[in-house]
Every structure is written in C-alpha cells, then in structure tokens.
Design a protein around this motif. Sequence first.
Motif, PDB file in Angstrom:
ATOM      1  N   VAL A   1       0.803  -1.235   0.000  1.00 61.06           N
ATOM      2  CA  VAL A   1       0.000   0.000   0.000  1.00 61.06           C
ATOM      3  C   VAL A   1       0.834   1.283   0.000  1.00 61.06           C
ATOM      4  CG1 VAL A   1      -1.854  -1.195   1.200  1.00 61.06           C
ATOM      5  CG2 VAL A   1      -0.224   0.150   2.525  1.00 61.06           C
ATOM      6  N   GLU A   2       2.156   1.164   0.130  1.00 67.34           N
ATOM      7  CA  GLU A   2       2.952   2.373   0.286  1.00 67.34           C
ATOM      8  C   GLU A   2       3.708   2.771  -0.981  1.00 67.34           C
ATOM      9  OE1 GLU A   2       5.378   1.996   3.747  1.00 67.34           O
ATOM     10  OE2 GLU A   2       3.732   2.437   5.106  1.00 67.34           O
ATOM     11  N   SER A   3       3.213   2.381  -2.127  1.00 68.33           N
ATOM     12  CA  SER A   3       3.845   2.766  -3.383  1.00 68.33           C
ATOM     13  C   SER A   3       3.787   4.281  -3.570  1.00 68.33           C
ATOM     14  CB  SER A   3       3.129   2.089  -4.560  1.00 68.33           C
ATOM     15  OG  SER A   3       3.531   2.664  -5.780  1.00 68.33           O
ATOM     16  N   SER A   4       4.845   4.859  -4.118  1.00 68.05           N
ATOM     17  CA  SER A   4       4.878   6.305  -4.381  1.00 68.05           C
ATOM     18  C   SER A   4       4.420   6.636  -5.793  1.00 68.05           C
ATOM     19  CB  SER A   4       6.307   6.830  -4.180  1.00 68.05           C
ATOM     20  OG  SER A   4       7.188   6.232  -5.128  1.00 68.05           O
ATOM     21  N   LEU A   5       3.991   5.628  -6.560  1.00 71.48           N
ATOM     22  CA  LEU A   5       3.648   5.844  -7.959  1.00 71.48           C
ATOM     23  C   LEU A   5       2.491   6.832  -8.112  1.00 71.48           C
ATOM     24  CD1 LEU A   5       4.095   5.188 -10.920  1.00 71.48           C
ATOM     25  CD2 LEU A   5       2.568   3.220 -10.657  1.00 71.48           C
ATOM     26  N   ASP A   6       1.444   6.694  -7.295  1.00 72.25           N
ATOM     27  CA  ASP A   6       0.308   7.608  -7.399  1.00 72.25           C
ATOM     28  C   ASP A   6       0.741   9.045  -7.176  1.00 72.25           C
ATOM     29  OD1 ASP A   6      -1.557   5.684  -7.987  1.00 72.25           O
ATOM     30  OD2 ASP A   6      -2.151   5.347  -5.921  1.00 72.25           O
ATOM     31  N   HIS A   7       1.636   9.245  -6.220  1.00 74.12           N
ATOM     32  CA  HIS A   7       2.140  10.591  -5.944  1.00 74.12           C
ATOM     33  C   HIS A   7       2.891  11.152  -7.154  1.00 74.12           C
ATOM     34  CE1 HIS A   7       4.310  13.941  -4.358  1.00 74.12           C
ATOM     35  NE2 HIS A   7       5.449  13.284  -4.274  1.00 74.12           N
ATOM     36  N   GLU A   8       3.729  10.331  -7.751  1.00 70.23           N
ATOM     37  CA  GLU A   8       4.505  10.790  -8.901  1.00 70.23           C
ATOM     38  C   GLU A   8       3.603  11.104 -10.086  1.00 70.23           C
ATOM     39  OE1 GLU A   8       7.180   7.566  -9.385  1.00 70.23           O
ATOM     40  OE2 GLU A   8       8.230   7.948  -7.493  1.00 70.23           O
ATOM     41  N   LEU A   9       2.615  10.256 -10.335  1.00 70.03           N
ATOM     42  CA  LEU A   9       1.675  10.503 -11.435  1.00 70.03           C
ATOM     43  C   LEU A   9       0.860  11.758 -11.177  1.00 70.03           C
ATOM     44  CD1 LEU A   9       0.394   6.858 -12.120  1.00 70.03           C
ATOM     45  CD2 LEU A   9       1.889   8.229 -13.582  1.00 70.03           C
ATOM     46  N   ALA A  10       0.409  11.935  -9.938  1.00 71.45           N
ATOM     47  CA  ALA A  10      -0.391  13.117  -9.599  1.00 71.45           C
ATOM     48  C   ALA A  10       0.430  14.386  -9.790  1.00 71.45           C
ATOM     49  CB  ALA A  10      -0.896  13.018  -8.168  1.00 71.45           C
ATOM     50  N   GLY A  11       1.694  14.328  -9.400  1.00 75.08           N
ATOM     51  CA  GLY A  11       2.557  15.491  -9.581  1.00 75.08           C
ATOM     52  C   GLY A  11       2.709  15.860 -11.046  1.00 75.08           C
ATOM     53  N   ASP A  12       2.871  14.858 -11.906  1.00 78.66           N
ATOM     54  CA  ASP A  12       2.999  15.108 -13.346  1.00 78.66           C
ATOM     55  C   ASP A  12       1.683  15.614 -13.939  1.00 78.66           C
ATOM     56  OD1 ASP A  12       5.618  14.284 -13.302  1.00 78.66           O
ATOM     57  OD2 ASP A  12       5.187  12.241 -13.958  1.00 78.66           O
ATOM     58  N   LEU A  13       0.575  15.058 -13.471  1.00 78.36           N
ATOM     59  CA  LEU A  13      -0.733  15.378 -14.044  1.00 78.36           C
ATOM     60  C   LEU A  13      -1.261  16.736 -13.592  1.00 78.36           C
ATOM     61  CD1 LEU A  13      -3.184  14.309 -15.714  1.00 78.36           C
ATOM     62  CD2 LEU A  13      -4.060  13.333 -13.571  1.00 78.36           C
ATOM     63  N   ILE A  14      -1.129  17.028 -12.301  1.00 77.63           N
ATOM     64  CA  ILE A  14      -1.749  18.233 -11.739  1.00 77.63           C
ATOM     65  C   ILE A  14      -0.768  19.398 -11.660  1.00 77.63           C
ATOM     66  CG2 ILE A  14      -3.116  19.114  -9.798  1.00 77.63           C
ATOM     67  CD1 ILE A  14      -3.658  16.142  -9.049  1.00 77.63           C
ATOM     68  N   GLY A  15       0.506  19.088 -11.491  1.00 72.71           N
ATOM     69  CA  GLY A  15       1.525  20.129 -11.483  1.00 72.71           C
ATOM     70  C   GLY A  15       1.510  20.991 -10.230  1.00 72.71           C
ATOM     71  N   LYS A  16       1.632  22.306 -10.416  1.00 70.27           N
ATOM     72  CA  LYS A  16       1.782  23.235  -9.299  1.00 70.27           C
ATOM     73  C   LYS A  16       0.550  23.338  -8.420  1.00 70.27           C
ATOM     74  CE  LYS A  16       0.338  27.247 -12.065  1.00 70.27           C
ATOM     75  NZ  LYS A  16      -0.976  27.361 -11.410  1.00 70.27           N
ATOM     76  N   ASP A  17      -0.573  22.834  -8.887  1.00 70.15           N
ATOM     77  CA  ASP A  17      -1.806  22.903  -8.097  1.00 70.15           C
ATOM     78  C   ASP A  17      -2.004  21.668  -7.223  1.00 70.15           C
ATOM     79  OD1 ASP A  17      -2.565  25.415  -9.048  1.00 70.15           O
ATOM     80  OD2 ASP A  17      -3.476  24.549 -10.846  1.00 70.15           O
ATOM     81  N   TYR A  18      -0.922  20.925  -7.002  1.00 70.80           N
ATOM     82  CA  TYR A  18      -0.963  19.709  -6.190  1.00 70.80           C
ATOM     83  C   TYR A  18       0.107  19.775  -5.120  1.00 70.80           C
ATOM     84  CZ  TYR A  18       0.251  14.796  -5.114  1.00 70.80           C
ATOM     85  OH  TYR A  18       0.561  13.619  -4.489  1.00 70.80           O
ATOM     86  N   LEU A  19      -0.286  19.455  -3.874  1.00 73.00           N
ATOM     87  CA  LEU A  19       0.680  19.394  -2.782  1.00 73.00           C
ATOM     88  C   LEU A  19       0.498  18.087  -2.029  1.00 73.00           C
ATOM     89  CD1 LEU A  19       2.855  20.641  -0.937  1.00 73.00           C
ATOM     90  CD2 LEU A  19       0.996  21.675   0.403  1.00 73.00           C
ATOM     91  N   ARG A  20       1.584  17.349  -1.888  1.00 70.69           N
ATOM     92  CA  ARG A  20       1.593  16.093  -1.144  1.00 70.69           C
ATOM     93  C   ARG A  20       2.301  16.310   0.189  1.00 70.69           C
ATOM     94  NH1 ARG A  20      -0.780  11.329   0.170  1.00 70.69           N
ATOM     95  NH2 ARG A  20       0.669   9.577   0.339  1.00 70.69           N
ATOM     96  N   VAL A  21       1.629  15.947   1.271  1.00 73.96           N
ATOM     97  CA  VAL A  21       2.181  16.072   2.617  1.00 73.96           C
ATOM     98  C   VAL A  21       2.443  14.668   3.148  1.00 73.96           C
ATOM     99  CG1 VAL A  21       1.730  16.843   4.977  1.00 73.96           C
ATOM    100  CG2 VAL A  21       0.971  18.246   3.041  1.00 73.96           C
ATOM    101  N   ASN A  22       3.706  14.330   3.366  1.00 75.43           N
ATOM    102  CA  ASN A  22       4.061  12.998   3.852  1.00 75.43           C
ATOM    103  C   ASN A  22       5.546  12.970   4.186  1.00 75.43           C
ATOM    104  OD1 ASN A  22       3.203  10.476   4.645  1.00 75.43           O
ATOM    105  ND2 ASN A  22       3.278   9.555   2.613  1.00 75.43           N
ATOM    106  N   SER A  23       5.984  11.922   4.869  1.00 74.13           N
ATOM    107  CA  SER A  23       7.403  11.776   5.190  1.00 74.13           C
ATOM    108  C   SER A  23       7.662  10.350   5.641  1.00 74.13           C
ATOM    109  CB  SER A  23       7.806  12.741   6.317  1.00 74.13           C
ATOM    110  OG  SER A  23       7.279  12.301   7.566  1.00 74.13           O
ATOM    111  N   ALA A  24       8.911  10.051   5.865  1.00 73.92           N
ATOM    112  CA  ALA A  24       9.270   8.762   6.458  1.00 73.92           C
ATOM    113  C   ALA A  24       8.752   8.713   7.894  1.00 73.92           C
ATOM    114  CB  ALA A  24      10.780   8.587   6.439  1.00 73.92           C
ATOM    115  N   LEU A  25       8.509   7.497   8.377  1.00 73.63           N
ATOM    116  CA  LEU A  25       7.963   7.330   9.727  1.00 73.63           C
ATOM    117  C   LEU A  25       8.958   7.686  10.817  1.00 73.63           C
ATOM    118  CD1 LEU A  25       6.038   3.946   9.343  1.00 73.63           C
ATOM    119  CD2 LEU A  25       5.044   6.214   9.671  1.00 73.63           C
ATOM    120  N   ASP A  26      10.229   7.489  10.542  1.00 72.48           N
ATOM    121  CA  ASP A  26      11.266   7.677  11.557  1.00 72.48           C
ATOM    122  C   ASP A  26      10.941   6.838  12.794  1.00 72.48           C
ATOM    123  OD1 ASP A  26      12.859   9.293   9.975  1.00 72.48           O
ATOM    124  OD2 ASP A  26      11.797  11.114  10.557  1.00 72.48           O
TER     125      ASP A  26
END
Length: 329
Positions: free
Chosen positions: A266-291
Amino acid sequence: MYNPQNYEISHKNREFLQLCHYLEINEIILKVDKKYILSLDGGGVRTLASITFLKLLEKETNIKVHEKFDFFVGTSAGAISCLALAVKRFSSRELEGMWGTPNLRRIMPTSSWDRRLGLLQSKPKYTSEGKRTVLKNYFGSSTLGEALKPVAVLSYDIQTRSPVLFKSYVEKDKHVSLIDVGDATSAAPIYYPTAKVGDRYLIDGAIVANHPVLHGYAEAKKLFPKSELRVLSIGTGLSKRPLKGEASKNWGIVGWLMHDLFGLMVESSLDHELAGDLIGKDYLRVNSALDGVNRRLDDTSESNLKKIVQMGEFWWDKFGDEAVKLLTR
C-alpha cells in the motif's frame, strides 16, 4: 498626407484598445472558478498525523476544513475522516476527538492475538464490533446522500475482484449508511473481517490505492469540468525500513507477513509521482518517512501516539506555508 495629430490619435486608440484587452484578460483570470480537493490516505492509528496537520491548517487560516474544500476523497481511516467532514461538518478538533485514544482502543482493543499464534491465526485480529460502535456513535443513521459536499470513498469487492468507489453524488450509493461505508473501506485484511454491504463483500480500499488522489482528481474533473482544481493530499507516513534482500529469497507467506507485506503493497509512491505530473503546481503532497513511529497500523501505546502527533507537527513546519499558499492564491 502624414498628419502628426492623426498619428497621435491613432496611437492613443491603440494604447486604449491594448489596455481594454489587458483588463479583459485579467477579469477572465480573476473569474476562474477554483475548486479545492482534499485527499486523505489510510494508515490506521497514523491517521492522527493528518488530523494534526488539518488542525494546524484550520488554526492558521481561520477557515474550517469542511468549508474550504469542495470535494473529499479517502481510503480506510482517511475515508472515515472525509465522511465526518463532508457529511457531519466536523471541525478538526472534532476529528481529533473521534480518533482519540479511548476510541482507538475500542476499535483496536488489546488482545492476546500476537502472543498466541500471531500470523498463524486463522481469524482476523479484531472483530468489527468496536469499530462499528464508534462509527455509530459519531455517524448515527446518516447516509452518503446526506453529504453537504461531494465525497468519494474507496473499497474493494473481493467477489468481483474490482475496486468500489462509494460516491455521495451517485443515486445508487445515496442510501448506503456511513457505518457500512466506513466499515468497508477500513476492513484491512488480517486486522478485520470482510465487510458485507448489501450483497457485496468488501475490504480495505488500500488494496487498490492507499493514496486515492488520482481517483479523487478524476471524479472532481467530471463534477467540475470548467474549474481549476487544487489538490491537497495528506499521507500517514512511509516505512523506509530496509528489508534483508538475501534473507527474503527464503521467505514464504509467514516470512513476508512478518516483514510487513501489507505495508509494502500500500505504500507505493507511484500515485504521488503521477499526480505530480498530471496536476503540477496545483498539487501538494504532505508525507514523510515514519522515523520513530511504529510502522504497524494498530500501535495505540501512548508513546507511539505521541510520536504520530509530532510527525503531523513536523509536517506542518515543513509543508504548512505551501498548503496555505495553495488554498489562498
């Protein structure tokens, strides 16, 4: 014959027309309709990090989340929060209360499951009773059709082997209770029993997309075809713990389950990368490593919950300014 006065008049006319054209263009730009989408990941107890971020966002902007956003999409715990926002108009503090320690421990009660046969158990770790009780306490008899803003919730039908997207704005889903929708989207394999909704048997939407932003964006494009879409997507942390490559060659089902197979899925980053390419500057992803946060979805210990809240506060320090700009520019 050249006449300086005629040239001056002609030149001024051109300047005037250019000014009118400039004002017309800017008026069109100013009139562009903006719609704001909120996407929330699943992640069990780690959903507290996204709630912490939303609470700080509300404090900074002085605008309730349910008022600012026009469309909500979520998976699992994130979907339950989206239902609370879109249908019940919860504030971030009310969300925080819903995901408070007493409710988390009712949803995921202490058991001897791990101490006995653990992953060799033939039944889910928890029953659905505690989870459905909490959902009933907050949602009562409300249905999807009562949503004041459009909301979409992701699940998965194990009989048809296909994703299910519950939509508050589609007639066939309007009668479905929030309790059933919340139970289905969060019925994580191993942790909870399959949920029956009508004649369908459904499990956690994370099997399809724990990060549901693309599903939400596609739906919002259909609902608001002429609007400029701005998307805030909030995760629940990523496990970056490396696995032992050589040892993994000998893992069977138990070995992989012991090493967080569900998390890997469930932790694939592919959706994030596709969303960034598709939506561009109008998209913000908030996330990080769990540490230091436990990767397991059900660690309700005080020390772990404190770390999860701190992760949400770290996100605010890192992404807060960008989030405010996205929602106000």
